[in-house]
Design a protein around this motif. Structure first.
Motif, mmCIF file in Angstrom:
data_model
loop_
_atom_site.group_PDB
_atom_site.id
_atom_site.type_symbol
_atom_site.label_atom_id
_atom_site.label_comp_id
_atom_site.label_asym_id
_atom_site.label_seq_id
_atom_site.Cartn_x
_atom_site.Cartn_y
_atom_site.Cartn_z
ATOM 1 N N ASP A 1 16.336 8.754 -73.576
ATOM 2 C CA ASP A 1 15.258 9.118 -72.648
ATOM 3 C C ASP A 1 14.102 8.123 -72.690
ATOM 4 O O ASP A 1 13.200 8.196 -71.852
ATOM 5 N N TYR A 2 14.111 7.212 -73.674
ATOM 6 C CA TYR A 2 12.966 6.329 -73.904
ATOM 7 C C TYR A 2 13.266 4.904 -73.448
ATOM 8 O O TYR A 2 14.385 4.406 -73.570
ATOM 9 N N ASP A 3 12.225 4.264 -72.951
ATOM 10 C CA ASP A 3 12.326 2.865 -72.536
ATOM 11 C C ASP A 3 12.066 1.907 -73.688
ATOM 12 O O ASP A 3 12.594 0.784 -73.702
ATOM 13 N N SER A 4 11.228 2.320 -74.632
ATOM 14 C CA SER A 4 10.808 1.448 -75.731
ATOM 15 C C SER A 4 10.700 2.269 -77.007
ATOM 16 O O SER A 4 10.594 3.494 -76.971
ATOM 17 N N MET A 5 10.692 1.555 -78.141
ATOM 18 C CA MET A 5 10.508 2.233 -79.433
ATOM 19 C C MET A 5 9.567 1.416 -80.315
ATOM 20 O O MET A 5 9.685 0.190 -80.415
ATOM 21 N N VAL A 6 8.625 2.110 -80.943
ATOM 22 C CA VAL A 6 7.751 1.531 -81.960
ATOM 23 C C VAL A 6 8.166 2.143 -83.294
ATOM 24 O O VAL A 6 8.103 3.363 -83.468
ATOM 25 N N VAL A 7 8.608 1.302 -84.208
ATOM 26 C CA VAL A 7 9.101 1.764 -85.506
ATOM 27 C C VAL A 7 7.947 1.645 -86.509
ATOM 28 O O VAL A 7 7.587 0.554 -86.942
ATOM 29 N N TYR A 8 7.379 2.786 -86.839
ATOM 30 C CA TYR A 8 6.199 2.852 -87.719
ATOM 31 C C TYR A 8 6.666 3.385 -89.071
ATOM 32 O O TYR A 8 7.044 4.551 -89.197
ATOM 33 N N THR A 9 6.662 2.528 -90.078
ATOM 34 C CA THR A 9 7.366 2.810 -91.325
ATOM 35 C C THR A 9 6.439 2.814 -92.532
ATOM 36 O O THR A 9 5.650 1.881 -92.728
ATOM 37 N N SER B 1 11.770 -0.722 -92.364
ATOM 38 C CA SER B 1 12.020 -0.427 -90.956
ATOM 39 C C SER B 1 13.496 -0.189 -90.676
ATOM 40 O O SER B 1 13.848 0.622 -89.820
ATOM 41 N N LEU B 2 14.375 -0.897 -91.395
ATOM 42 C CA LEU B 2 15.805 -0.700 -91.162
ATOM 43 C C LEU B 2 16.223 0.739 -91.447
ATOM 44 O O LEU B 2 16.895 1.375 -90.632
ATOM 45 N N LYS B 3 15.832 1.251 -92.593
ATOM 46 C CA LYS B 3 16.212 2.634 -92.916
ATOM 47 C C LYS B 3 15.574 3.634 -91.949
ATOM 48 O O LYS B 3 16.190 4.643 -91.589
ATOM 49 N N ASN B 4 14.361 3.356 -91.523
ATOM 50 C CA ASN B 4 13.649 4.266 -90.625
ATOM 51 C C ASN B 4 14.454 4.530 -89.353
ATOM 52 O O ASN B 4 14.486 5.650 -88.850
ATOM 53 N N ILE B 5 15.126 3.495 -88.834
ATOM 54 C CA ILE B 5 15.925 3.717 -87.624
ATOM 55 C C ILE B 5 17.413 3.895 -87.928
ATOM 56 O O ILE B 5 18.109 4.627 -87.227
ATOM 57 N N GLY B 6 17.918 3.226 -88.982
ATOM 58 C CA GLY B 6 19.342 3.322 -89.288
ATOM 59 C C GLY B 6 19.750 4.730 -89.684
ATOM 60 O O GLY B 6 20.774 5.251 -89.230
ATOM 61 N N ILE B 7 18.945 5.359 -90.536
ATOM 62 C CA ILE B 7 19.159 6.762 -90.895
ATOM 63 C C ILE B 7 18.391 7.670 -89.944
ATOM 64 O O ILE B 7 18.899 8.698 -89.505
ATOM 65 N N GLY B 8 17.181 7.269 -89.596
ATOM 66 C CA GLY B 8 16.267 8.162 -88.896
ATOM 67 C C GLY B 8 16.565 8.425 -87.445
ATOM 68 O O GLY B 8 16.018 9.371 -86.866
ATOM 69 N N CYS B 9 17.414 7.613 -86.801
ATOM 70 C CA CYS B 9 17.805 7.885 -85.421
ATOM 71 C C CYS B 9 19.192 8.515 -85.337
ATOM 72 O O CYS B 9 19.542 9.120 -84.316
ATOM 73 N N ALA B 10 20.006 8.361 -86.380
ATOM 74 C CA ALA B 10 21.310 9.008 -86.423
ATOM 75 C C ALA B 10 21.110 10.521 -86.502
ATOM 76 O O ALA B 10 20.232 11.001 -87.216
ATOM 77 N N SER C 1 24.139 1.022 -88.144
ATOM 78 C CA SER C 1 23.459 2.051 -87.351
ATOM 79 C C SER C 1 22.146 1.509 -86.790
ATOM 80 O O SER C 1 21.826 1.712 -85.612
ATOM 81 N N ALA C 2 21.394 0.805 -87.624
ATOM 82 C CA ALA C 2 20.127 0.219 -87.162
ATOM 83 C C ALA C 2 20.366 -0.806 -86.069
ATOM 84 O O ALA C 2 19.606 -0.894 -85.102
ATOM 85 N N LYS C 3 21.428 -1.588 -86.196
ATOM 86 C CA LYS C 3 21.737 -2.593 -85.174
ATOM 87 C C LYS C 3 22.017 -1.939 -83.828
ATOM 88 O O LYS C 3 21.635 -2.460 -82.773
ATOM 89 N N ALA C 4 22.667 -0.776 -83.849
ATOM 90 C CA ALA C 4 22.924 -0.058 -82.595
ATOM 91 C C ALA C 4 21.615 0.290 -81.894
ATOM 92 O O ALA C 4 21.504 0.186 -80.665
ATOM 93 N N VAL C 5 20.605 0.700 -82.675
ATOM 94 C CA VAL C 5 19.300 1.040 -82.101
ATOM 95 C C VAL C 5 18.613 -0.206 -81.565
ATOM 96 O O VAL C 5 18.084 -0.215 -80.443
ATOM 97 N N VAL C 6 18.619 -1.283 -82.346
ATOM 98 C CA VAL C 6 17.976 -2.528 -81.929
ATOM 99 C C VAL C 6 18.630 -3.066 -80.659
ATOM 100 O O VAL C 6 17.946 -3.465 -79.711
#
Length: 316
Positions: A153-161, A174-183, A214-219
């Motif tokens: 649903d989002y156009d952009s993401m700011v990863v605040y870690t 930052s990697l763990k924040n999105i690699g685990i945190g978006c799964a 997983s983080a690469k998928a988000v990036v």
């Protein structure tokens, strides 16, 4: 503290490569910039964000780790409030967790958000209503990763870690924040942690690699519309997922780093930890190495997410 920061600030690209253990490539203009300030405050945070926000547009997800109930080391709430208020059309995003916790369910997660003060804006628990598969390009463990459905649903993401240690990952950047945190909490996080039918089961290196894929998928999903901030404050050897039992920080606060490159910002943060004398690192180096945490960085390089080179620029 002042000495090691002086050694890191204003480095040429070549010097940064030597520090990170990489090889030189191309012109200096191609090297990612990592901005740094010692000012750990709302003003310092916004100063960093404004340097790395050129491609942040549309509906913006602010991904942060909101923590277990009453965690003692959480970053100051005024910083998160200032960041969300500063970014038009933004809100916090999270996902439910895999381990035993009130945050395993959306209802318990929302109660925890209130407890920890994150009810000042909308918080989208991205897997509340389902999941979506995002492609993993070039991975050896996955071809796709299950994420919280509303990430799309989002156009952009700011990863605040909140950078700190972690019992399994060695450190959480930052990697763990999105690699685990978006799964998502039931499928994606199990894919990353589990093996051979057990709840966990992966070796340390396998876990780092799975988390990185997983983080690469988000990036890859957001492309240029993603940016990364690491705050080096309240750095315990434990993650905020440890809740009230987290060990107290045993090293001094350092500052805030930001970049449009995930590998660059995590590499620069780790370099700052390793620039400290071992008796001043609060046990973080031992925690990182005993969990093979540096595999996060080396595997990002193997996946083509960067070289580990960066140019550190002070905003102070």
């Amino acid at each position: 503290m002042k000495k090691f920061i002086k050694r890191l600030l204003g480095l040429t690209a070549a010097a940064a490569v030597a520090l990170a253990g990489g090889a030189a490539f191309g012109a200096e203009a191609e090297v990612p910039v990592v901005y740094f300030t010692k000012d750990i405050s709302p003003a310092g945070l916004l100063k960093i964000y404004d340097k790395i926000s050129a491609d942040i547009t549309g509906k913006v997800a602010v991904k942060l780790h909101t923590g277990e109930p009453n965690g003692p080391n959480l970053l100051p709430l005024p910083m998160a409030k200032a960041l969300v208020a500063h970014i038009p059309n933004s809100n916090i995003v999270e996902t439910n967790v895999y381990y035993s916790s009130p945050r395993q369910t959306t209802e318990g997660h929302r109660e925890t958000l209130k407890t920890n003060g994150f009810d000042f804006c909308r918080v989208d628990i991205m897997d509340e209503f389902g999941t979506v598969m995002l492609p993993v390009k070039g991975g050896k463990h996955f071809t796709e990763m299950s994420m919280g459905e509303s990430i799309t649903d989002y156009d952009s993401m700011v990863v605040y870690t909140h950078f700190k240690g972690h019992s399994m990952g060695g450190y959480g950047g930052s990697l763990k924040n999105i690699g685990i945190g978006c799964a998502d909490g039931k499928v994606g996080k199990r894919m990353i942690h589990a093996k051979d039918g057990s709840q966990w089961g992966r070796t340390q290196d396998e876990f780092m690699e799975a988390m990185t894929e997983s983080a690469k998928a988000v990036v890859d999903h957001f492309g240029k519309r993603i940016t990364f901030i690491n705050v080096m404050k309240n750095m315990s050897v434990d993650c905020d997922c440890a809740g009230a039992s987290a060990a107290a920080p045993a090293l001094a606060d350092i500052g805030i780093l930001g970049s449009t490159s995930l590998l660059a910002v995590d590499q620069a943060t780790i370099d700052m930890i390793y620039a400290l004398p071992e008796n001043k690192d609060g046990g973080l180096r031992e925690r990182i190495e005993s969990r093979h945490g540096l595999r996060q960085l080396s595997y990002m390089k193997e996946l083509g997410m960067g070289t580990g080179e960066y140019k550190l620029v002070s905003l102070d």
